[in-house]
Design a protein around this motif. Structure first.
Motif, PDB file in Angstrom:
ATOM      1  N   ASP A 124       0.981  -0.964   0.068  1.00 27.63           N
ATOM      2  CA  ASP A 124       0.196  -0.278  -0.273  1.00 27.63           C
ATOM      3  C   ASP A 124       0.670   1.169  -0.009  1.00 27.63           C
ATOM      4  N   ARG A 125       1.897   0.595   0.647  1.00 30.10           N
ATOM      5  CA  ARG A 125       3.163   1.923   0.560  1.00 30.10           C
ATOM      6  C   ARG A 125       3.720   2.114  -1.008  1.00 30.10           C
ATOM      7  N   GLN A 126       3.828   0.943  -1.442  1.00 32.43           N
ATOM      8  CA  GLN A 126       4.426   1.665  -3.161  1.00 32.43           C
ATOM      9  C   GLN A 126       3.385   1.546  -3.975  1.00 32.43           C
ATOM     10  N   GLU A 127       2.326   1.330  -3.562  1.00 31.74           N
ATOM     11  CA  GLU A 127       1.000   2.053  -4.941  1.00 31.74           C
ATOM     12  C   GLU A 127       0.603   3.554  -4.366  1.00 31.74           C
ATOM     13  N   ALA A 128       1.020   4.185  -3.083  1.00 27.81           N
ATOM     14  CA  ALA A 128       1.218   5.832  -2.517  1.00 27.81           C
ATOM     15  C   ALA A 128       2.420   6.286  -3.373  1.00 27.81           C
ATOM     16  N   LEU A 129       3.378   5.049  -3.487  1.00 27.34           N
ATOM     17  CA  LEU A 129       4.861   6.113  -4.174  1.00 27.34           C
ATOM     18  C   LEU A 129       4.000   6.389  -5.525  1.00 27.34           C
ATOM     19  N   VAL A 130       3.702   5.409  -6.020  1.00 26.05           N
ATOM     20  CA  VAL A 130       3.753   5.091  -7.506  1.00 26.05           C
ATOM     21  C   VAL A 130       2.204   6.530  -8.537  1.00 26.05           C
ATOM     22  N   ARG A 131       1.505   5.689  -6.834  1.00 28.83           N
ATOM     23  CA  ARG A 131       0.821   7.143  -7.829  1.00 28.83           C
ATOM     24  C   ARG A 131       0.940   8.338  -8.075  1.00 28.83           C
ATOM     25  N   ALA A 132       2.061   9.151  -6.918  1.00 25.78           N
ATOM     26  CA  ALA A 132       1.991  10.035  -6.735  1.00 25.78           C
ATOM     27  C   ALA A 132       3.378  10.491  -7.705  1.00 25.78           C
ATOM     28  N   LEU A 133       3.704   9.704  -8.040  1.00 24.21           N
ATOM     29  CA  LEU A 133       4.754   9.632  -9.805  1.00 24.21           C
ATOM     30  C   LEU A 133       3.964   9.453 -10.676  1.00 24.21           C
ATOM     31  N   SER A 134       3.103   8.766 -10.595  1.00 25.91           N
ATOM     32  CA  SER A 134       1.733   8.934 -11.893  1.00 25.91           C
ATOM     33  C   SER A 134       1.125   9.970 -12.449  1.00 25.91           C
ATOM     34  N   VAL A 135       0.781  10.626 -11.381  1.00 23.84           N
ATOM     35  CA  VAL A 135       0.734  12.542 -10.775  1.00 23.84           C
ATOM     36  C   VAL A 135       1.477  12.612 -10.992  1.00 23.84           C
ATOM     37  N   ALA A 136       2.203  13.235 -11.304  1.00 22.05           N
ATOM     38  CA  ALA A 136       3.381  14.356 -10.994  1.00 22.05           C
ATOM     39  C   ALA A 136       4.255  14.235 -12.754  1.00 22.05           C
ATOM     40  N   ILE A 137       3.840  13.013 -13.519  1.00 23.99           N
ATOM     41  CA  ILE A 137       4.050  13.202 -14.859  1.00 23.99           C
ATOM     42  C   ILE A 137       2.818  13.432 -15.599  1.00 23.99           C
ATOM     43  N   GLY A 138       1.936  13.321 -14.811  1.00 21.92           N
ATOM     44  CA  GLY A 138       0.694  14.358 -15.555  1.00 21.92           C
ATOM     45  C   GLY A 138      -0.150  13.328 -15.665  1.00 21.92           C
TER      46      GLY A 138
END
Lengths: 477, 477
Positions: free
Chosen positions: B182-196
């Motif tokens: 679930d922490r990994q999911e929060a991380l990759v979600r943040a990265l996905s948001v960051a790239i747009g």
């Protein structure tokens, strides 16, 4: 509908609405395609003296009914319904989150106007007392509002009385305890296998809203969710969905894709799921069997609770504002509330603007509780936003069916509780396969119950069972 | 296909095969429906002097192409293909698990016979050099086998040389470390948001086989899987799938459902996913930005590894028997292997019984490694079992496109690496929106590249980029 409510991002609404409208219209036109009446007539002529519950007659009956109903519905109402539902569900979702009834009210007005027109168009005097009954036929063919009303009149007072009896006599409750969801999954999978769900012809996955989807007896998929600190939720959910799944896996394989290869009705389906969830899954015998599995899968700390405690904990009764959280004793009060209000809405005897007040008033009458806000009141269910008027009774019909079928199985098969304690669920499943599943839709839900139990669907078996089981679990004599 | 391979229980095979066959035949008949030619002709007449890359011309071109190809395909080949694929995929699944090539060989024989017949039927002399090219048009319209062969002839020697250069110079690698999913999911979600990636018009979920499904620019869904001890897998996967998703979200909204509203080709799609996965996600700048997010989401123990180490670790190179595990330097060698073998299979120059030997021989030539078993050899991919002959080149075309587009973006936008380090991904996304996404299928994949970069698709940008990036990460000068 499920996808739209649970999964679809907000940006998909417009496109989805247009697609669903198109699909609804295409399906409508297809049902009304040229030459179908002639084919149905010719097929009926060829049937000769085939009996009324033969597969062929069942197919023709269902095809004919679909076609007859489609021919009564003007296309513009079909299109409007599809369009409205997509937008209304989004509006409902937002309104519920914001506790903003006013934001949903205009949609409900339009949904009701459409439902009323559809009901009037579908209504056949000889068959339907009113528009509501004509709508309910989509979910429970042959349902009489009058009869259902009588059933509720029997249920509500005895359920309220039972609730009063049990009040102040709390059962021992399991505490909330951490249990890794992959271990919980192993546990519920083992339980699902034990009761007979066939994983060569099915799957178990996770989803926010649990469901069972059966496209074919060879491919039946159930889902559950897990509370990381409360394993009993997944146990109940998986028994419930496995109950649906066992019905789907038990439908006649050779009839897949034909009308008679389907379940008899939504109420009949709910009867199977609730039988396994409540009559099996809240029995002493089941927990004698399940307790060691709980310890094996979830860890030794669960050995602190014996089978008796786990069983009683599953029989806790506590009135809830929310239908989907309701226990077995109070569930039908929620249905009674909705059924009565819904009929008045469809009949035009209750204005949408008066809905919250009426809801809260009726809830007080049934539960002696004040609804704190519309989110926990008239905004809680998706059904009306999805245009499902006439659907709620199927839950109570399921409760009645489950109890009546289970009582008969018990009578014929002997001490099922002892069998469950020994891990023997096959005799019950074999009985349900024979008496219910194998018929598909050859018999109506009402005929199925009559055929399997020798009597009409009633409230006696359910109320007797509720009282006996909950008094026992609560030490009331 | 995905459902059948990943989810469907074994009991669903027969029914699914029958359904897919029916659907394939219905779709075929629909494409060939009466009156469509006249409508297309009339529409073409009404276009006047509309330019070749106008939306209307693109629509008519695509509709015409679909119809022309359907008209060449006899219905029995369409039906046979659908039927074969369902059964062959089950057989392949079992054969791969059991490392039993003989169990799959008869199915591959039949799939090839069908593919050959389809290719011959679809082949238009003026457009296709052979049956294989006619098949490949389903995935990459206009692909020339000759040209693709030349591209590989440029790629393979320089990639093998680069591999040899890097051998014996291992980069620092992150160790395997526990990180809750679930922490990994929060991380990759943040990265996905960051790239747009726009979560109002999309979702991120979990699945065994990651994918991106775009039904409409307003509803684009990507999935990933998580390795509980290796977070970089989810990072790469989500950047890749977000790349697909950004393309889908950037397609012209007003053209949804029309041919020109689609991506230009599978290769063009893969170009977008690989651009974000490799050119962004394996850059020093990206990891300067991402490293603090990794620590924030996964825990302080990850602060032991600086951005430089994370970046280099993502540039590790290690030949693998398995295509889907391959790194960027060796990926196209896997494609070369398959492309060459596949053409010989379709042309009838290679017997199925000789496939394992040929595979292992060619693998040795390309990788200097002995394939240990067919499971890690010619049985590893689902593509042929799914009738996808001509599909593999799209992966390499994606690599080439990604590099050529990225080089041009870099030239025009300045130091993107520095922008990434500052969390600025919007300029790159805006450039891709303008130069690629907004065109939909108005331009072919080849035209798109020419239009966006001013030159034909070639290997130079990719090879230069690979060499520069991997030499830097491996400290080779």
């Amino acid at each position: 509908m499920w996808d739209q409510e649970v999964m679809m991002p907000a940006g998909g609404v417009e496109q989805r609405a247009a697609e669903l409208e198109l699909l609804a219209v295409l399906e409508h036109r297809r049902t009304l395609g040229d030459g179908i009446d002639e084919l149905l007539d010719r097929a009926t002529g060829e049937l000769g003296d085939r009996s009324p519950d033969s597969p062929e007659r069942a197919d023709l009956r269902e095809w004919g009914r679909e076609r007859e109903r489609a021919s009564r519905l003007p296309e513009h109402l079909v299109a409007e319904r599809a369009r409205l539902e997509s937008h209304a569900q989004s509006a409902w979702s937002r309104a519920r989150a914001a506790n903003d009834f006013a934001g949903f009210a205009p949609w409900l007005d339009r949904l009701l106007a459409n439902a009323r027109s559809r009901g009037e168009a579908l209504r056949v005097d000889a068959r339907h007392a009113d528009a509501w009954e004509a709508l309910a036929e989509d979910y429970e063919p042959g349902l009489s509002a009058q009869r259902f009303s009588e059933l509720l009149d029997e249920l509500v007072p005895r359920q309220r009385a039972l609730l009063a009896e049990l009040r102040g006599r709390p059962v021992p409750r399991l505490p909330r305890m951490p249990a890794a969801t992959d271990r919980q999954e192993a546990l519920v999978r083992a339980l699902s296998v034990a009761i007979g769900f066939d994983f060569d012809r099915g799957r178990l996955d996770r989803s926010t809203h649990p469901f069972c989807s059966g496209t074919h007896p060879g491919d039946v998929r159930i889902t559950t969710r897990f509370d990381p600190e409360w394993f009993p939720e997944a146990v109940s959910t998986v028994l419930h969905e496995s109950g649906h799944g066992l019905y789907e896996q038990g439908l006649p394989q050779e009839a897949a894709g034909r009308p008679w290869g389907k379940a008899a009705s939504l109420g009949a389906h709910e009867g199977q799921s609730r039988l396994w969830e409540n009559h099996v899954g809240r029995s002493r015998g089941f927990w004698s069997f399940a307790q060691p599995l709980v310890v094996e899968h979830l860890g030794l700390e669960f050995a602190a609770f014996d089978a008796e405690t786990m069983w009683r904990s599953q029989c806790a009764v506590e009135p809830s504002f929310i239908r989907v959280d309701a226990d077995e004793v109070t569930y039908d009060l929620h249905v009674a509330l909705r059924f009565r209000i819904e009929r008045d809405l469809v009949a035009g005897n209750l204005a949408v603007s008066d809905l919250p007040e009426r809801w809260n008033h009726d809830f007080r009458e049934l539960f002696d509780l004040e609804v704190p806000d519309d989110r926990r009141g008239c905004l809680q269910d998706v059904h009306w936003a999805a245009g499902l008027f006439g659907y709620f009774p199927t839950y109570t019909l399921g409760n009645l069916q489950a109890a009546q079928l289970y009582a008969e199985a018990y009578r014929e098969l002997g001490d099922l509780d002892a069998a469950f304690a020994a891990g023997e669920f096959r005799p019950l499943l074999a009985w349900l396969r024979r008496r219910v599943h194998a018929f598909g839709a050859r018999l109506s839900a009402a005929e199925l119950v009559r055929h399997a139990t020798g009597r009409e669907l009633g409230t006696a078996a359910f109320l007797d069972s509720l009282e006996a089981r909950y008094r026992a679990a609560h030490d009331v004599n």
